[in-house]
Design a protein around this motif. Structure first.
Motif, PDB file in Angstrom:
ATOM      1  N   UNK A 291      -4.750  -1.235   7.181  1.00 12.06           N
ATOM      2  CA  UNK A 291      -4.176  -2.794   6.660  1.00 12.06           C
ATOM      3  C   UNK A 291      -4.159  -2.228   5.069  1.00 12.06           C
ATOM      4  N   UNK A 292      -5.070  -2.493   4.302  1.00 13.88           N
ATOM      5  CA  UNK A 292      -5.006  -2.635   2.373  1.00 13.88           C
ATOM      6  C   UNK A 292      -3.706  -1.480   2.161  1.00 13.88           C
ATOM      7  N   UNK A 293      -3.396  -0.532   2.860  1.00 17.26           N
ATOM      8  CA  UNK A 293      -2.512   1.047   2.426  1.00 17.26           C
ATOM      9  C   UNK A 293      -0.873   0.061   2.773  1.00 17.26           C
ATOM     10  N   UNK A 294      -1.014  -0.686   3.514  1.00 14.68           N
ATOM     11  CA  UNK A 294       0.100  -1.777   4.113  1.00 14.68           C
ATOM     12  C   UNK A 294       0.277  -2.909   3.666  1.00 14.68           C
ATOM     13  N   UNK A 295      -0.958  -3.532   3.241  1.00 16.48           N
ATOM     14  CA  UNK A 295      -1.297  -4.780   2.103  1.00 16.48           C
ATOM     15  C   UNK A 295      -0.603  -4.227   0.732  1.00 16.48           C
ATOM     16  N   UNK A 296      -0.910  -3.394   0.261  1.00 12.45           N
ATOM     17  CA  UNK A 296       0.160  -2.888  -0.735  1.00 12.45           C
ATOM     18  C   UNK A 296       0.614  -2.281  -0.934  1.00 12.45           C
ATOM     19  N   UNK A 297       2.045  -1.804   0.221  1.00 17.32           N
ATOM     20  CA  UNK A 297       3.190  -1.498   0.299  1.00 17.32           C
ATOM     21  C   UNK A 297       3.964  -2.911   0.305  1.00 17.32           C
ATOM     22  N   UNK A 298       3.658  -3.653   0.916  1.00 17.47           N
ATOM     23  CA  UNK A 298       4.343  -4.909   0.965  1.00 17.47           C
ATOM     24  C   UNK A 298       4.661  -6.038   0.017  1.00 17.47           C
ATOM     25  N   UNK A 299       3.071  -6.005  -0.942  1.00 22.22           N
ATOM     26  CA  UNK A 299       3.114  -6.420  -2.928  1.00 22.22           C
ATOM     27  C   UNK A 299       4.077  -5.372  -3.963  1.00 22.22           C
ATOM     28  N   UNK A 300       3.725  -4.134  -3.326  1.00 28.69           N
ATOM     29  CA  UNK A 300       4.884  -3.594  -3.567  1.00 28.69           C
ATOM     30  C   UNK A 300       5.804  -3.250  -3.821  1.00 28.69           C
ATOM     31  N   UNK A 301       6.942  -3.954  -3.378  1.00 30.50           N
ATOM     32  CA  UNK A 301       7.646  -4.191  -2.363  1.00 30.50           C
ATOM     33  C   UNK A 301       8.249  -5.483  -3.518  1.00 30.50           C
ATOM     34  N   UNK A 302       7.078  -6.640  -3.054  1.00 29.72           N
ATOM     35  CA  UNK A 302       7.450  -8.441  -3.526  1.00 29.72           C
ATOM     36  C   UNK A 302       7.816  -7.949  -5.259  1.00 29.72           C
ATOM     37  N   UNK A 303       6.931  -6.933  -5.819  1.00 29.75           N
ATOM     38  CA  UNK A 303       6.932  -6.610  -7.414  1.00 29.75           C
ATOM     39  C   UNK A 303       7.860  -6.013  -7.854  1.00 29.75           C
ATOM     40  N   UNK A 304       8.853  -5.585  -6.730  1.00 23.32           N
ATOM     41  CA  UNK A 304       9.811  -4.705  -7.542  1.00 23.32           C
ATOM     42  C   UNK A 304      11.368  -5.850  -7.183  1.00 23.32           C
ATOM     43  N   UNK A 305      11.034  -7.066  -6.411  1.00 20.72           N
ATOM     44  CA  UNK A 305      12.037  -7.885  -6.144  1.00 20.72           C
ATOM     45  C   UNK A 305      12.934  -7.542  -4.323  1.00 20.72           C
ATOM     46  N   UNK A 306      12.157  -6.895  -3.531  1.00 18.50           N
ATOM     47  CA  UNK A 306      12.988  -6.543  -2.688  1.00 18.50           C
ATOM     48  C   UNK A 306      12.523  -7.264  -1.640  1.00 18.50           C
ATOM     49  N   UNK A 307      11.663  -7.668  -1.449  1.00 16.25           N
ATOM     50  CA  UNK A 307      10.665  -8.453  -0.004  1.00 16.25           C
ATOM     51  C   UNK A 307      12.095  -9.388  -0.168  1.00 16.25           C
ATOM     52  N   UNK A 308      12.221 -10.630  -1.303  1.00 14.23           N
ATOM     53  CA  UNK A 308      12.899 -11.414  -1.480  1.00 14.23           C
ATOM     54  C   UNK A 308      13.864 -11.827  -1.034  1.00 14.23           C
ATOM     55  N   UNK A 309      14.503 -10.633  -0.942  1.00 13.41           N
ATOM     56  CA  UNK A 309      15.849 -10.129  -0.474  1.00 13.41           C
ATOM     57  C   UNK A 309      16.009  -9.890   1.281  1.00 13.41           C
ATOM     58  N   UNK A 310      15.381  -9.886   2.160  1.00 17.34           N
ATOM     59  CA  UNK A 310      15.195 -10.371   3.407  1.00 17.34           C
ATOM     60  C   UNK A 310      14.188 -11.435   3.875  1.00 17.34           C
ATOM     61  N   UNK A 311      13.277 -12.056   3.176  1.00 19.96           N
ATOM     62  CA  UNK A 311      12.506 -12.891   3.976  1.00 19.96           C
ATOM     63  C   UNK A 311      12.839 -14.079   3.430  1.00 19.96           C
ATOM     64  N   UNK A 312      13.324 -14.191   2.967  1.00 20.96           N
ATOM     65  CA  UNK A 312      14.237 -15.897   1.969  1.00 20.96           C
ATOM     66  C   UNK A 312      13.239 -16.734   0.884  1.00 20.96           C
ATOM     67  N   UNK A 313      13.424 -17.895   1.836  1.00 18.31           N
ATOM     68  CA  UNK A 313      12.977 -19.261   0.868  1.00 18.31           C
ATOM     69  C   UNK A 313      11.476 -19.366   0.764  1.00 18.31           C
ATOM     70  N   UNK A 314      11.177 -19.701   2.371  1.00 13.23           N
ATOM     71  CA  UNK A 314      10.046 -19.405   2.545  1.00 13.23           C
ATOM     72  C   UNK A 314       8.616 -18.270   2.426  1.00 13.23           C
ATOM     73  N   UNK A 315       9.454 -17.241   1.866  1.00 15.06           N
ATOM     74  CA  UNK A 315       8.179 -16.920   1.331  1.00 15.06           C
ATOM     75  C   UNK A 315       7.423 -16.563   0.357  1.00 15.06           C
ATOM     76  N   UNK A 316       5.836 -16.961   0.408  1.00 16.39           N
ATOM     77  CA  UNK A 316       5.539 -16.994  -0.784  1.00 16.39           C
ATOM     78  C   UNK A 316       4.277 -16.228  -1.105  1.00 16.39           C
ATOM     79  N   UNK A 317       4.523 -15.617  -2.350  1.00 19.25           N
ATOM     80  CA  UNK A 317       3.113 -14.400  -2.940  1.00 19.25           C
ATOM     81  C   UNK A 317       2.049 -15.047  -2.243  1.00 19.25           C
ATOM     82  N   UNK A 318       1.967 -15.702  -2.601  1.00 18.71           N
ATOM     83  CA  UNK A 318      -0.112 -16.454  -2.816  1.00 18.71           C
ATOM     84  C   UNK A 318       0.130 -17.090  -1.599  1.00 18.71           C
ATOM     85  N   UNK A 319       0.584 -17.253  -0.590  1.00 15.29           N
ATOM     86  CA  UNK A 319       0.352 -17.367   0.546  1.00 15.29           C
ATOM     87  C   UNK A 319      -0.205 -16.870   1.485  1.00 15.29           C
ATOM     88  N   UNK A 320       0.672 -16.179   0.778  1.00 16.38           N
ATOM     89  CA  UNK A 320       0.576 -14.236   2.277  1.00 16.38           C
ATOM     90  C   UNK A 320      -0.544 -13.703   1.617  1.00 16.38           C
TER      91      UNK A 320
END
Length: 403
Positions: A291-320
């Motif tokens: 789980x920690x590996x997956x979480x780190x991967x997702x936050x890494x993608x978010x850091x480089x702005x990749x997550x926002x391209x696919x998840x839209x406006x409903x995604x909040x980093x702090x909420x996640x």
């Protein structure tokens, strides 16, 4: 203790990883097609109907995996599974007929009834396949469910992006998976349950169902509190983060639980308590690392702005981040601590932890919403699950010392 063979690892990956990836895609697409407000309504409907199913069939369904090995040895697999299905057919049939009346009156949407029926029977056939350790069959049914839902979402939701349509498409996928599960289980037919069946099943199933209902104080209750005191936008953001966390970081723990818990219960039924507990602890450590590996991967993608391209406006980093912590803590508890209490017959300790924490947490969440502090809501939600885990662990240690 022997490690699981490569074949078993492959079965588990097929049964959980691929369906998990498809379910994650479904949630991502639904989150993209729906506005945050519509997604909040969709997620709330899904959580509410799922909770209703847990209430009405939980006393039977929740006992399948813990008791299957023991009851199959005592009375035969066919007899036990037939009586399980017979009890569910009666309960769901009566409620389905009543609900159909509300559908005809226009008070309940047909999609809700389809979701209720499909979810009820899926939660019989799939646990039976899991308890039999037929992971390939289990995985195929799960893959069909997710794949059909994914195809229907892609084909139709973009043209009618509303919560009701999303629920219907999800229900169609679940219905498909239910039919496949029934086929792969060998077309089991219902039998009339006897008194011994209820005497063995109901105490275990009711105890675990009460745990599910107690857990719903936070899992579902938080959504209703947000709906009442917060904004529809925040309900959508919170729900999307929670659904996403369950199907990404949370599914890693489900993978371990899926394979380990049924095998651990077999060891417990054979009287090998040391191996039983060792399997649970080892599984929790492995699952937590995944789980920690997956979480780190997702936050890494978010850091480089990749997550926002696919998840839209409903995604909040702090909420996640907050709800991921809650999901991981809660599921690790279910993997490593809850089965020990179940095996010792101290099931009531599991819901008591939620009951002690849940109402007070909801009160605090209500206050945070009245103060217009969404960040405080998320912090309270994560801390609440940490307190639940501590209370349950304390009960488990107390029982272990006494034995």
């Amino acid at each position: 203790m022997q490690r699981m063979p490569i074949r078993v690892v492959g079965e588990v990956m097929f049964a959980r990883v691929l369906p998990g990836a498809l379910n994650l895609l479904v949630i991502i697409l639904v989150g993209r097609y729906l506005s945050a407000v519509e997604y909040g309504q969709f997620s709330l409907l899904l959580a509410t109907i799922t909770l209703f199913v847990s209430v009405v069939i939980g006393p039977i369904e929740q006992a399948i995996v813990p008791l299957h090995a023991r009851q199959a040895l005592a009375e035969g697999k066919g007899s036990f599974e037939g009586q399980l299905l017979g009890a569910i057919v009666f309960i769901v049939g009566v409620l389905g007929i009543l609900t159909l009346g509300f559908v005809l009156l226009g008070l309940v949407q047909p999609a809700w009834l389809l979701l209720f029926l499909s979810s009820s029977f899926s939660r019989v056939f799939q646990p039976i396949l899991r308890a039999r350790l037929q992971f390939w069959s289990y995985g195929l049914a799960e893959i069909m469910k997710a794949a059909v839902a994914l195809v229907f979402v892609v084909l139709f939701l973009r043209y009618t992006p509303d919560a009701s349509t999303a629920v219907l498409l999800y229900a169609i996928g679940l219905f498909t998976g239910t039919v496949v599960g029934w086929i792969l289980a060998g077309f089991p037919l219902p039998r009339l349950p006897n008194r011994a069946f209820f005497k063995n099943v109901i105490p275990v199933g009711t105890g675990l169902t009460s745990s599910t209902l107690a857990e719903a104080l936070l899992f579902v209750g938080a959504r209703y509190v947000i709906m009442l005191f917060g904004s529809p936008q925040f309900l959508g953001v919170f729900s999307f983060a929670l659904d996403l966390a369950q199907r990404s970081v949370g599914v890693m723990i489900n993978i371990a639980s899926f394979a380990i818990i049924p095998r651990a219960y077999v060891k417990s039924a054979q009287g090998d308590d040391r191996v039983f507990r060792k399997m649970l602890v080892r599984g929790a450590l492995t699952a937590g690392g995944m789980s920690l590996i997956v979480f780190t991967g997702i936050m890494g993608l978010e850091y480089f702005g990749i997550i926002a391209q696919y998840l839209g406006d409903g995604f909040s980093e702090f909420a996640f981040i907050a709800v991921s912590a809650a999901v991981v803590i809660n599921r690790l508890k279910k993997l490593s601590v809850d089965p020990v209490l179940v095996s010792r017959g101290i099931i009531r300790a599991i819901p008591m932890a939620y009951i002690m924490v849940g109402p007070f947490s909801l009160l605090l969440i209500s206050g945070a919403l009245l103060l217009d502090s969404e960040a405080l809501v998320l912090a309270i939600y994560a801390i609440s699950y940490f307190l639940v885990a501590l209370l349950t662990l304390a009960a488990c240690r107390s029982v272990t010392r006494m034995t």
